[in-house]
Design an enzyme around this catalytic site. Structure first.
Site, PDB file in Angstrom:
ATOM      1  N   HIS A 134      -3.550   7.620   1.298  1.00  2.69           N
ATOM      2  CA  HIS A 134      -4.155   6.564   0.747  1.00  2.69           C
ATOM      3  C   HIS A 134      -5.361   5.889   1.606  1.00  2.69           C
ATOM      4  O   HIS A 134      -5.708   6.287   2.699  1.00  2.69           O
ATOM      5  CB  HIS A 134      -2.309   5.445   2.047  1.00  2.69           C
ATOM      6  CG  HIS A 134      -2.917   3.958   1.493  1.00  2.69           C
ATOM      7  ND1 HIS A 134      -3.240   3.347   0.612  1.00  2.69           N
ATOM      8  CD2 HIS A 134      -3.014   2.786   2.615  1.00  2.69           C
ATOM      9  CE1 HIS A 134      -3.726   1.965   1.358  1.00  2.69           C
ATOM     10  NE2 HIS A 134      -3.519   2.101   1.881  1.00  2.69           N
ATOM     11  N   CYS A 188       1.151  -1.058   0.428  1.00  4.01           N
ATOM     12  CA  CYS A 188      -0.570   0.305  -0.179  1.00  4.01           C
ATOM     13  C   CYS A 188       0.849   0.965   0.309  1.00  4.01           C
ATOM     14  O   CYS A 188       0.595   2.392  -0.442  1.00  4.01           O
ATOM     15  CB  CYS A 188      -1.169   0.098   1.470  1.00  4.01           C
ATOM     16  SG  CYS A 188      -1.984  -1.081   0.982  1.00  4.01           S
ATOM     17  N   ASN A 222      -9.858  -0.253  -0.115  1.00  2.00           N
ATOM     18  CA  ASN A 222      -8.534  -0.210   0.168  1.00  2.00           C
ATOM     19  C   ASN A 222      -7.986  -1.024  -1.328  1.00  2.00           C
ATOM     20  O   ASN A 222      -7.909  -2.294  -1.360  1.00  2.00           O
ATOM     21  CB  ASN A 222      -8.113  -0.995   0.718  1.00  2.00           C
ATOM     22  CG  ASN A 222      -6.554  -1.048   1.427  1.00  2.00           C
ATOM     23  OD1 ASN A 222      -5.994  -0.273  -0.075  1.00  2.00           O
ATOM     24  ND2 ASN A 222      -5.327  -0.991   2.553  1.00  2.00           N
TER      25      ASN A 222
HETATM   26  N1  ACO Z   1     -18.572  -7.959   9.615  1.00  5.27           N
HETATM   27  C1  ACO Z   1     -18.658  -8.288  11.033  1.00  5.27           C
HETATM   28  N2  ACO Z   1     -18.182  -8.567  11.708  1.00  5.27           N
HETATM   29  C2  ACO Z   1     -16.626  -7.991  11.432  1.00  5.27           C
HETATM   30  C3  ACO Z   1     -16.029  -7.922  11.073  1.00  5.27           C
HETATM   31  C4  ACO Z   1     -16.996  -8.163   9.129  1.00  5.27           C
HETATM   32  N3  ACO Z   1     -16.612  -8.189   7.943  1.00  5.27           N
HETATM   33  N4  ACO Z   1     -14.644  -8.589  10.681  1.00  5.27           N
HETATM   34  C5  ACO Z   1     -14.696  -8.516  11.738  1.00  5.27           C
HETATM   35  N5  ACO Z   1     -15.834  -8.615  12.574  1.00  5.27           N
HETATM   36  C6  ACO Z   1     -16.129  -9.094  13.910  1.00  5.27           C
HETATM   37  C7  ACO Z   1     -14.864  -9.659  14.405  1.00  5.27           C
HETATM   38  O1  ACO Z   1     -14.750 -11.151  14.105  1.00  5.27           O
HETATM   39  C8  ACO Z   1     -14.923  -9.337  15.817  1.00  5.27           C
HETATM   40  O2  ACO Z   1     -15.817 -10.083  16.602  1.00  5.27           O
HETATM   41  P1  ACO Z   1     -15.777 -10.757  17.784  1.00  5.27           P
HETATM   42  O3  ACO Z   1     -15.803  -9.008  18.700  1.00  5.27           O
HETATM   43  O4  ACO Z   1     -17.049 -11.704  18.980  1.00  5.27           O
HETATM   44  O5  ACO Z   1     -14.505 -11.894  17.902  1.00  5.27           O
HETATM   45  C9  ACO Z   1     -15.565  -8.655  16.176  1.00  5.27           C
HETATM   46  O6  ACO Z   1     -16.038  -7.949  14.726  1.00  5.27           O
HETATM   47  C10 ACO Z   1     -14.937  -6.977  16.579  1.00  5.27           C
HETATM   48  O7  ACO Z   1     -13.458  -7.143  15.821  1.00  5.27           O
HETATM   49  P2  ACO Z   1     -11.739  -6.388  15.624  1.00  5.27           P
HETATM   50  O8  ACO Z   1     -10.639  -7.386  14.708  1.00  5.27           O
HETATM   51  O9  ACO Z   1     -11.748  -6.331  16.946  1.00  5.27           O
HETATM   52  O10 ACO Z   1     -12.463  -5.295  14.764  1.00  5.27           O
HETATM   53  P3  ACO Z   1     -11.422  -3.508  14.838  1.00  5.27           P
HETATM   54  O11 ACO Z   1     -12.754  -2.614  15.975  1.00  5.27           O
HETATM   55  O12 ACO Z   1     -10.912  -3.935  14.809  1.00  5.27           O
HETATM   56  O13 ACO Z   1     -11.839  -3.628  12.546  1.00  5.27           O
HETATM   57  C11 ACO Z   1     -10.993  -3.577  10.803  1.00  5.27           C
HETATM   58  C12 ACO Z   1     -11.504  -4.518  12.438  1.00  5.27           C
HETATM   59  C13 ACO Z   1     -11.920  -2.687  10.222  1.00  5.27           C
HETATM   60  C14 ACO Z   1      -9.367  -4.780  10.093  1.00  5.27           C
HETATM   61  C15 ACO Z   1      -9.615  -2.965  11.964  1.00  5.27           C
HETATM   62  O14 ACO Z   1      -9.034  -3.290  12.393  1.00  5.27           O
HETATM   63  C16 ACO Z   1      -8.721  -2.293  11.109  1.00  5.27           C
HETATM   64  O15 ACO Z   1      -9.506  -1.087  10.313  1.00  5.27           O
HETATM   65  N6  ACO Z   1      -7.072  -2.048  10.463  1.00  5.27           N
HETATM   66  C17 ACO Z   1      -6.819  -1.538  10.121  1.00  5.27           C
HETATM   67  C18 ACO Z   1      -6.137  -2.817   8.446  1.00  5.27           C
HETATM   68  C19 ACO Z   1      -6.425  -1.721   7.173  1.00  5.27           C
HETATM   69  O16 ACO Z   1      -6.281  -1.246   7.086  1.00  5.27           O
HETATM   70  N7  ACO Z   1      -5.629  -2.651   6.568  1.00  5.27           N
HETATM   71  C20 ACO Z   1      -5.044  -2.710   5.513  1.00  5.27           C
HETATM   72  C21 ACO Z   1      -4.146  -3.075   4.665  1.00  5.27           C
HETATM   73  S1  ACO Z   1      -2.986  -1.765   5.487  1.00  5.27           S
HETATM   74  C22 ACO Z   1      -2.831   0.203   5.217  1.00  5.27           C
HETATM   75  O17 ACO Z   1      -3.580  -0.649   3.940  1.00  5.27           O
HETATM   76  C23 ACO Z   1      -3.085   0.391   5.807  1.00  5.27           C
END
Ligand code: ACO
Length: 321
Positions: A248, A115, A278
């Site tokens: 990004h 990315c 993304n």
């Molecule tokens: N739909 C519904 N529920 C979901 C989904 C989904 N698609 N995905 C995960 N969950 C659930 C999980 O299973 C978890 O459930 P549980 O509590 O019963 O176990 C719950 O949602 C919370 O999960 P978390 O991982 O704690 O959610 P969080 O609030 O951290 O959000 C996310 C997750 C959106 C991925 C966040 O961590 C994030 O944005 N991280 C950055 C990742 C990113 O942008 N990566 C891109 C590549 S790197 C870059 O480009 C910068």
């Protein structure tokens, strides 16, 4: 010494536009969950017969047209991608061939920084122009991430999409790219990776993207804020002089955190993540092209581009458009 100035921009999104509700019919997710955590509403997915180079060429043609530059006048092509058409040759040489300028002999190569790929590619292009090694450079970010996603893994597949963005840079006496900075920290490589490889005709390791979402989130916010500060300060500018942040487009909450750190209101941020998710190396040039074509960004304004991706690798670029 001449500056690298943006002569034109272009972008391309595949026709197949998939909403959060469409995904919710296939996996256990919801529009509400995806929107509140990421800001994403849609992603575009390439057809089976559309390759990364096809997306790249469509964006490149738009950029060349807006730069009013014939492809024959390019003297370098750089493609940032982590989803190349094939192991080799580079997607950049395939793009060169599809643009019909293979016989020009201009160098063409890929840059792989996930990315952060566009930050690495545009900084490399800037170095070529500043050193006098090139005059007109085509820089493309193009990805088909849909092909490295596990579509049964709701924690990753809802976040990504396919697309391409391109910029034509030309040597100019006027600024141009003012300052840029690239960084990487390989100690974090396990937080975000697609580890599979083809060995003796077999895939070793998972060919799908794996990610520690919260770990990525924390590191991204910290390092994007830091590198943005450093680029602005080292260039002798202040954040108040930035007209547009072109980040990004991974996640609206990461973007909001970086903008807040810089003291920029969201009115000064080009936000397109809702439309395409993304798209990795393609997301910054996609946002840039959108900002320019929509009339948000005008000539003479100062832009801060920034991005981070697997590795981790990250960077920021300050430029005058
Ligand atoms: N739909 C519904 N529920 C979901 C989904 C989904 N698609 N995905 C995960 N969950 C659930 C999980 O299973 C978890 O459930 P549980 O509590 O019963 O176990 C719950 O949602 C919370 O999960 P978390 O991982 O704690 O959610 P969080 O609030 O951290 O959000 C996310 C997750 C959106 C991925 C966040 O961590 C994030 O944005 N991280 C950055 C990742 C990113 O942008 N990566 C891109 C590549 S790197 C870059 O480009 C910068």
């Amino acid at each position: 010494m001449q500056y690298a100035k943006i002569l034109g921009t272009g972008s391309y999104l595949p026709a197949n536009r998939v909403s959060n509700d469409d995904l919710a019919k296939k996996i256990d997710t919801s529009d509400e969950w995806i929107t509140t955590r990421t800001g994403i509403k849609f992603r575009h997915l390439a057809d089976d017969n559309e390759k990364t180079s096809d997306l790249a060429v469509a964006a490149a043609r738009n950029a060349l047209a807006s730069a009013n530059l014939p492809a024959e006048e390019l003297d370098l092509i750089i493609v940032a991608t982590s989803t190349p058409d094939m192991i080799f040759p580079s997607t950049a040489t395939i793009v060169q061939q599809k643009l019909g300028i293979g016989s020009s002999g201009c160098p063409a190569f890929d840059v792989q920084a996930v990315c952060a790929g566009f930050m690495y590619a545009i900084t490399t292009a800037n170095a070529y122009i500043r050193s006098g090694m090139a005059k007109n450079v085509l820089v493309i970010g193009a990805e088909t991430f849909s092909r490295i996603l596990d579509w049964n893994d709701r924690t990753t597949c809802v976040l990504f999409g396919d697309g391409a963005g391109a910029v034509v840079l030309g040597a100019s006496d006027e600024p141009g790219i003012i300052h840029s900075k690239l960084q990487a920290d390989g100690d974090y490589l396990d937080l975000l990776k697609t580890p599979g490889q083809v060995v003796n005709g077999q895939v070793w390791g998972t060919p799908f993207l794996t990610m520690d979402g919260p770990g990525v989130f924390k590191f991204a916010v910290k390092m994007l804020s830091k590198v943005a500060d450093e680029v602005i300060t080292e260039a002798g500018y202040t954040a108040g002089q930035i007209d547009w942040l072109v980040p990004h487009q991974a996640n609206k909450r990461i973007i909001e955190s970086t903008a807040k750190h810089l003291g920029l209101s969201m009115e000064k941020v080009v936000l397109t993540v809702q439309e395409h998710g993304n798209t990795s190396a393609a997301s910054i040039p996609l946002a840039l092209d959108s900002g320019i074509r929509s009339g948000q960004i005008s000539r003479g304004q100062h832009l801060l581009l920034e991005g981070i991706g697997g590795g981790f690798a990250w960077g920021a670029v300050l430029l005058k458009y």
